[in-house]
Motif scaffolding. Sequence first.
Motif, short mmCIF file in Angstrom:
data_model
loop_
_atom_site.label_atom_id
_atom_site.label_comp_id
_atom_site.label_asym_id
_atom_site.label_seq_id
_atom_site.Cartn_x
_atom_site.Cartn_y
_atom_site.Cartn_z
N ALA A 21 44.87 -8.36 74.40
CA ALA A 21 46.20 -8.30 75.02
C ALA A 21 46.25 -7.22 76.10
O ALA A 21 46.82 -7.43 77.17
CB ALA A 21 47.27 -8.04 73.96
N LYS A 22 45.60 -6.08 75.84
CA LYS A 22 45.57 -5.00 76.83
C LYS A 22 44.76 -5.41 78.06
O LYS A 22 45.13 -5.09 79.19
CB LYS A 22 45.01 -3.73 76.22
N ILE A 23 43.64 -6.09 77.84
CA ILE A 23 42.82 -6.56 78.96
C ILE A 23 43.61 -7.55 79.80
O ILE A 23 43.60 -7.48 81.04
CB ILE A 23 41.51 -7.18 78.45
N LEU A 24 44.29 -8.49 79.15
CA LEU A 24 45.09 -9.47 79.87
C LEU A 24 46.18 -8.79 80.68
O LEU A 24 46.38 -9.11 81.86
CB LEU A 24 45.69 -10.49 78.90
N GLN A 25 46.88 -7.83 80.08
CA GLN A 25 47.94 -7.12 80.79
C GLN A 25 47.39 -6.37 82.00
O GLN A 25 47.96 -6.42 83.09
CB GLN A 25 48.64 -6.14 79.83
N ALA A 26 46.28 -5.67 81.82
CA ALA A 26 45.68 -4.92 82.93
C ALA A 26 45.22 -5.86 84.03
O ALA A 26 45.39 -5.55 85.23
CB ALA A 26 44.51 -4.07 82.42
N THR A 27 44.67 -7.00 83.66
CA THR A 27 44.22 -7.98 84.65
C THR A 27 45.40 -8.51 85.44
O THR A 27 45.35 -8.64 86.67
CB THR A 27 43.45 -9.13 83.95
N GLU A 28 46.48 -8.84 84.74
CA GLU A 28 47.67 -9.35 85.42
C GLU A 28 48.25 -8.30 86.38
O GLU A 28 48.63 -8.63 87.50
CB GLU A 28 48.72 -9.77 84.40
N GLU A 29 48.28 -7.05 85.95
CA GLU A 29 48.81 -5.98 86.81
C GLU A 29 47.92 -5.78 88.04
O GLU A 29 48.42 -5.61 89.15
CB GLU A 29 48.94 -4.69 86.01
N ALA A 30 46.61 -5.80 87.84
CA ALA A 30 45.69 -5.64 88.97
C ALA A 30 45.80 -6.81 89.93
O ALA A 30 45.77 -6.63 91.16
CB ALA A 30 44.25 -5.51 88.45
N ASN A 31 45.95 -8.01 89.41
CA ASN A 31 46.09 -9.19 90.25
C ASN A 31 47.38 -9.11 91.08
O ASN A 31 47.37 -9.40 92.28
CB ASN A 31 46.07 -10.45 89.39
N LEU A 32 48.47 -8.70 90.46
CA LEU A 32 49.72 -8.56 91.20
C LEU A 32 49.60 -7.49 92.28
O LEU A 32 50.07 -7.69 93.41
CB LEU A 32 50.87 -8.21 90.24
N ALA A 33 48.95 -6.39 91.97
CA ALA A 33 48.76 -5.33 92.97
C ALA A 33 47.93 -5.84 94.14
O ALA A 33 48.24 -5.55 95.31
CB ALA A 33 48.11 -4.11 92.33
N PHE A 34 46.89 -6.60 93.85
CA PHE A 34 46.05 -7.17 94.90
C PHE A 34 46.87 -8.07 95.81
O PHE A 34 46.83 -7.93 97.04
CB PHE A 34 44.88 -7.94 94.28
N TRP A 35 47.63 -8.99 95.22
CA TRP A 35 48.39 -9.94 96.03
C TRP A 35 49.54 -9.26 96.76
O TRP A 35 49.94 -9.70 97.84
CB TRP A 35 48.84 -11.14 95.21
N ARG A 36 50.05 -8.15 96.23
CA ARG A 36 51.06 -7.38 96.98
C ARG A 36 50.43 -6.75 98.21
O ARG A 36 51.08 -6.67 99.27
CB ARG A 36 51.69 -6.33 96.07
N THR A 37 49.20 -6.31 98.10
CA THR A 37 48.49 -5.78 99.27
C THR A 37 48.30 -6.88 100.32
O THR A 37 48.51 -6.65 101.51
CB THR A 37 47.13 -5.18 98.86
#
Length: 85
Positions: free
Chosen positions: A25-41
């Motif tokens: 669950a923590k890996i999934l959450q971190a992946t989702e947050e990193a993905n959102l940060a990437f697409w915001r960039t």
Amino acid sequence: MTHTDDAERDRAAAELLEARRIRDAKILQATEEANLAFWRTVRSILDHGPLNQKQVAETLGYSRETIRLNMRDLAEADAGQDDQT
């Protein structure tokens, strides 16, 4: 082997499975947050330059459709966050 040994093994197995569930669950959450940060960039670069959608797609090796779909998904994710705040 006693009943107590079986119960201890069952508890240990349950503990392992729960630890793995929490980790996943923590890996999934971190992946989702990193993905959102990437697409915001990506969105920031598209909004403010100096690259356009075609150039971003070429730089990343993505199709323009991938860029477009992820911008749509990001807008929906951001709208959902706005609804929660």
